[in-house]
Design an enzyme around this catalytic site. Sequence first.
Site, PDB file in Angstrom:
ATOM      1  N   ASP A   7      -1.578   0.747 -10.127  1.00 32.53           N
ATOM      2  CA  ASP A   7      -2.129   1.876 -10.888  1.00 32.53           C
ATOM      3  C   ASP A   7      -1.370   1.922 -12.211  1.00 32.53           C
ATOM      4  O   ASP A   7      -0.596   0.994 -12.530  1.00 32.53           O
ATOM      5  CB  ASP A   7      -2.071   3.189 -10.086  1.00 32.53           C
ATOM      6  CG  ASP A   7      -0.643   3.730  -9.918  1.00 32.53           C
ATOM      7  OD1 ASP A   7       0.327   3.054 -10.327  1.00 32.53           O
ATOM      8  OD2 ASP A   7      -0.510   4.840  -9.371  1.00 32.53           O
ATOM      9  N   HIS A   8      -1.572   3.003 -12.974  1.00 37.43           N
ATOM     10  CA  HIS A   8      -0.905   3.142 -14.274  1.00 37.43           C
ATOM     11  C   HIS A   8       0.621   3.110 -14.134  1.00 37.43           C
ATOM     12  O   HIS A   8       1.306   2.538 -14.974  1.00 37.43           O
ATOM     13  CB  HIS A   8      -1.354   4.442 -14.954  1.00 37.43           C
ATOM     14  CG  HIS A   8      -1.178   5.657 -14.089  1.00 37.43           C
ATOM     15  ND1 HIS A   8      -1.967   5.893 -12.987  1.00 37.43           N
ATOM     16  CD2 HIS A   8      -0.286   6.672 -14.134  1.00 37.43           C
ATOM     17  CE1 HIS A   8      -1.567   7.018 -12.406  1.00 37.43           C
ATOM     18  NE2 HIS A   8      -0.550   7.512 -13.069  1.00 37.43           N
ATOM     19  N   CYS A  64       2.655   0.812  -7.440  1.00 37.34           N
ATOM     20  CA  CYS A  64       2.347   2.133  -8.009  1.00 37.34           C
ATOM     21  C   CYS A  64       3.690   2.764  -8.371  1.00 37.34           C
ATOM     22  O   CYS A  64       4.681   2.039  -8.536  1.00 37.34           O
ATOM     23  CB  CYS A  64       1.502   2.973  -7.054  1.00 37.34           C
ATOM     24  SG  CYS A  64       2.268   3.440  -5.490  1.00 37.34           S
ATOM     25  N   GLY A  65       3.736   4.072  -8.520  1.00 38.72           N
ATOM     26  CA  GLY A  65       4.995   4.701  -8.896  1.00 38.72           C
ATOM     27  C   GLY A  65       6.054   4.549  -7.823  1.00 38.72           C
ATOM     28  O   GLY A  65       7.215   4.252  -8.108  1.00 38.72           O
ATOM     29  N   THR A  66       5.637   4.733  -6.580  1.00 40.23           N
ATOM     30  CA  THR A  66       6.575   4.685  -5.453  1.00 40.23           C
ATOM     31  C   THR A  66       6.352   3.503  -4.509  1.00 40.23           C
ATOM     32  O   THR A  66       7.216   3.209  -3.684  1.00 40.23           O
ATOM     33  CB  THR A  66       6.415   5.954  -4.593  1.00 40.23           C
ATOM     34  OG1 THR A  66       5.051   6.004  -4.148  1.00 40.23           O
ATOM     35  CG2 THR A  66       6.741   7.214  -5.386  1.00 40.23           C
ATOM     36  N   GLY A  67       5.179   2.914  -4.565  1.00 41.34           N
ATOM     37  CA  GLY A  67       4.789   1.884  -3.587  1.00 41.34           C
ATOM     38  C   GLY A  67       4.186   2.498  -2.336  1.00 41.34           C
ATOM     39  O   GLY A  67       3.676   1.769  -1.472  1.00 41.34           O
ATOM     40  N   ILE A  68       4.226   3.813  -2.248  1.00 44.53           N
ATOM     41  CA  ILE A  68       3.820   4.466  -0.999  1.00 44.53           C
ATOM     42  C   ILE A  68       2.305   4.659  -0.904  1.00 44.53           C
ATOM     43  O   ILE A  68       1.666   4.183   0.039  1.00 44.53           O
ATOM     44  CB  ILE A  68       4.572   5.809  -0.821  1.00 44.53           C
ATOM     45  CG1 ILE A  68       6.085   5.557  -0.729  1.00 44.53           C
ATOM     46  CG2 ILE A  68       4.082   6.526   0.431  1.00 44.53           C
ATOM     47  CD1 ILE A  68       6.932   6.823  -0.777  1.00 44.53           C
ATOM     48  N   GLY A  69       1.731   5.348  -1.884  1.00 43.81           N
ATOM     49  CA  GLY A  69       0.286   5.625  -1.814  1.00 43.81           C
ATOM     50  C   GLY A  69      -0.532   4.346  -1.743  1.00 43.81           C
ATOM     51  O   GLY A  69      -1.492   4.231  -0.953  1.00 43.81           O
ATOM     52  N   HIS A  97       9.287 -11.195  10.400  1.00 44.80           N
ATOM     53  CA  HIS A  97       8.984 -10.443  11.625  1.00 44.80           C
ATOM     54  C   HIS A  97       7.557  -9.904  11.674  1.00 44.80           C
ATOM     55  O   HIS A  97       6.945  -9.877  12.735  1.00 44.80           O
ATOM     56  CB  HIS A  97       9.933  -9.249  11.774  1.00 44.80           C
ATOM     57  CG  HIS A  97      11.362  -9.635  12.007  1.00 44.80           C
ATOM     58  ND1 HIS A  97      12.253  -8.825  12.661  1.00 44.80           N
ATOM     59  CD2 HIS A  97      12.057 -10.744  11.663  1.00 44.80           C
ATOM     60  CE1 HIS A  97      13.441  -9.414  12.726  1.00 44.80           C
ATOM     61  NE2 HIS A  97      13.353 -10.582  12.113  1.00 44.80           N
ATOM     62  N   ARG A 132       7.661 -13.389  20.222  1.00 41.41           N
ATOM     63  CA  ARG A 132       7.760 -11.921  20.344  1.00 41.41           C
ATOM     64  C   ARG A 132       7.218 -11.215  19.112  1.00 41.41           C
ATOM     65  O   ARG A 132       6.621 -10.142  19.223  1.00 41.41           O
ATOM     66  CB  ARG A 132       9.198 -11.478  20.657  1.00 41.41           C
ATOM     67  CG  ARG A 132      10.204 -11.611  19.540  1.00 41.41           C
ATOM     68  CD  ARG A 132      11.608 -11.315  20.067  1.00 41.41           C
ATOM     69  NE  ARG A 132      12.595 -11.151  19.009  1.00 41.41           N
ATOM     70  CZ  ARG A 132      13.151 -12.151  18.324  1.00 41.41           C
ATOM     71  NH1 ARG A 132      12.786 -13.408  18.548  1.00 41.41           N
ATOM     72  NH2 ARG A 132      14.058 -11.912  17.396  1.00 41.41           N
ATOM     73  N   HIS A 133       7.356 -11.840  17.938  1.00 34.35           N
ATOM     74  CA  HIS A 133       6.798 -11.221  16.727  1.00 34.35           C
ATOM     75  C   HIS A 133       5.282 -11.359  16.695  1.00 34.35           C
ATOM     76  O   HIS A 133       4.582 -10.431  16.271  1.00 34.35           O
ATOM     77  CB  HIS A 133       7.444 -11.835  15.483  1.00 34.35           C
ATOM     78  CG  HIS A 133       8.903 -11.513  15.365  1.00 34.35           C
ATOM     79  ND1 HIS A 133       9.388 -10.235  15.532  1.00 34.35           N
ATOM     80  CD2 HIS A 133       9.984 -12.301  15.133  1.00 34.35           C
ATOM     81  CE1 HIS A 133      10.708 -10.243  15.396  1.00 34.35           C
ATOM     82  NE2 HIS A 133      11.095 -11.488  15.157  1.00 34.35           N
TER      83      HIS A 133
HETATM   84  C1  RB5 Z   1       0.881   8.426  -9.728  1.00 37.40           C
HETATM   85  O1  RB5 Z   1       1.401   9.466 -10.504  1.00 37.40           O
HETATM   86  C2  RB5 Z   1       1.663   8.283  -8.445  1.00 37.40           C
HETATM   87  O2  RB5 Z   1       1.331   9.310  -7.587  1.00 37.40           O
HETATM   88  C3  RB5 Z   1       1.403   6.939  -7.833  1.00 37.40           C
HETATM   89  O3  RB5 Z   1       1.773   5.937  -8.719  1.00 37.40           O
HETATM   90  C4  RB5 Z   1       2.127   6.637  -6.541  1.00 37.40           C
HETATM   91  O4  RB5 Z   1       3.505   6.835  -6.661  1.00 37.40           O
HETATM   92  C5  RB5 Z   1       1.574   7.243  -5.343  1.00 37.40           C
HETATM   93  O5  RB5 Z   1       2.046   7.038  -4.207  1.00 37.40           O
END
Ligand code: RB5
Length: 142
Positions: A7-8, A64-69, A97, A132-133
């Site tokens: 993303d941005h 993304c910003g965190t890699g999470i979303g 693994h 196992r993996h």
């Molecule tokens: C965008 O502002 C931010 O929410 C996205 O990059 C990401 O971190 C979401 O998990």
Amino acid sequence: MIALGSDHGGFELKQEIIAYLKEKNLEYKDYGCESKESCDYPVYAKKVANAIVSGECDRGILICGTGIGISITANKVKGIRAAVCHDTFSAQATREHNDANILAMGARVVGPGLALKIVETFLNTEFSNDERHIRRIEQMEG
Ligand code: RB5
């Protein structure tokens, strides 16, 4: 072929990764986004995930910003094993693994120097093929 998406928030780090892949003569396909203009990470997570399950690409890198979303979204696609890694130990372990097929990172979490080391580790580490993996990966899909 390596599928790239961001993303941005991840756009600038993705450009650094593209430069790294070019330097290493590694083939990649960039599924967007195309600029730092605000956009929605699920769009690009799905494009990269679909490129992998279709066989068009072997592995993916999502930022993304965190890699999470972006990793949560990718992991909703059957057959995707996306791992958020902000250190090389995790990048190596998730290949050995979990046979992770997507590396996710947060550009607001790691700097480009570490990010490129994580990419290098992820791309150069093979799955262990340990029984196992394999069994545990099969259980994920169950
Ligand atoms: C965008 O502002 C931010 O929410 C996205 O990059 C990401 O971190 C979401 O998990």
